[in-house]
Design a protein around this motif. Structure first.
Motif, PDB file in Angstrom:
ATOM      1  N   ASP A 122      -6.454  -2.003  -4.212  1.00  0.00           N
ATOM      2  CA  ASP A 122      -7.049  -1.224  -3.113  1.00  0.00           C
ATOM      3  C   ASP A 122      -6.859   0.274  -3.329  1.00  0.00           C
ATOM      4  N   LEU A 123      -5.730   0.652  -3.911  1.00  0.00           N
ATOM      5  CA  LEU A 123      -5.409   2.073  -4.075  1.00  0.00           C
ATOM      6  C   LEU A 123      -5.544   2.569  -5.512  1.00  0.00           C
ATOM      7  N   GLU A 152      -7.874   1.621  -7.758  1.00  0.00           N
ATOM      8  CA  GLU A 152      -9.247   1.666  -8.247  1.00  0.00           C
ATOM      9  C   GLU A 152     -10.148   2.503  -7.361  1.00  0.00           C
ATOM     10  N   ARG A 153      -9.575   3.480  -6.688  1.00  0.00           N
ATOM     11  CA  ARG A 153     -10.364   4.400  -5.844  1.00  0.00           C
ATOM     12  C   ARG A 153     -10.988   5.472  -6.694  1.00  0.00           C
ATOM     13  N   ARG A 209       0.896   3.900  -3.036  1.00  0.00           N
ATOM     14  CA  ARG A 209       0.509   5.288  -2.760  1.00  0.00           C
ATOM     15  C   ARG A 209       1.600   6.249  -3.220  1.00  0.00           C
ATOM     16  N   HIS A 211       0.831  -1.210   0.000  1.00  0.00           N
ATOM     17  CA  HIS A 211       0.000   0.000   0.000  1.00  0.00           C
ATOM     18  C   HIS A 211       0.862   1.256   0.000  1.00  0.00           C
TER      19      HIS A 211
END
Length: 110
Positions: free
Chosen positions: A106-107, A109-110, A69, A65
């Motif tokens: 998780d990051l 497809e925000r 990010r 993550h």
């Protein structure tokens, strides 16, 4: 590229607490990260992708993550970051690579 996190507000709670409780250790840890980044000829983008790959191989969701990010903030595309997980399939196995891919997603497809 800054490989270290200097703003403790961006850190997970455990790391933030450690940084506040042991600032000298946290600062030396940041120094080590900077020294390692500057120790070789890799460019910023390559270093970020390698660090993501190491996090994938270590099966560290938090590190994945973190590097996703940072990669997004540094201009890497979701496709580049997802490709790292795909590259892991023959090395770490399909199930572990798919777990890592889900952490990337998780990051991305925000």
């Amino acid at each position: 590229m800054a490989d270290e996190v200097t703003d403790t507000e961006e850190l997970p709670e455990t790391a933030s607490t450690f940084a506040e409780t042991h600032p000298d250790v946290w600062d030396r840890y940041g120094d080590l990260g900077r020294a390692c980044s500057q120790a070789g000829p890799l460019d910023d983008e390559t270093r970020r992708l390698v660090k993501l790959a190491l996090a994938v191989g270590a099966q560290s969701e938090g590190a994945v993550h973190s590097h996703v990010r940072r990669g997004l903030n540094e201009g890497l595309s979701a496709e580049q970051l997802q490709h790292v997980a795909v590259l892991g399939i023959p090395t770490i196995g399909f199930p572990k690579a798919m777990a890592a891919r889900s952490w990337v997603t998780d990051l991305t497809e925000r």
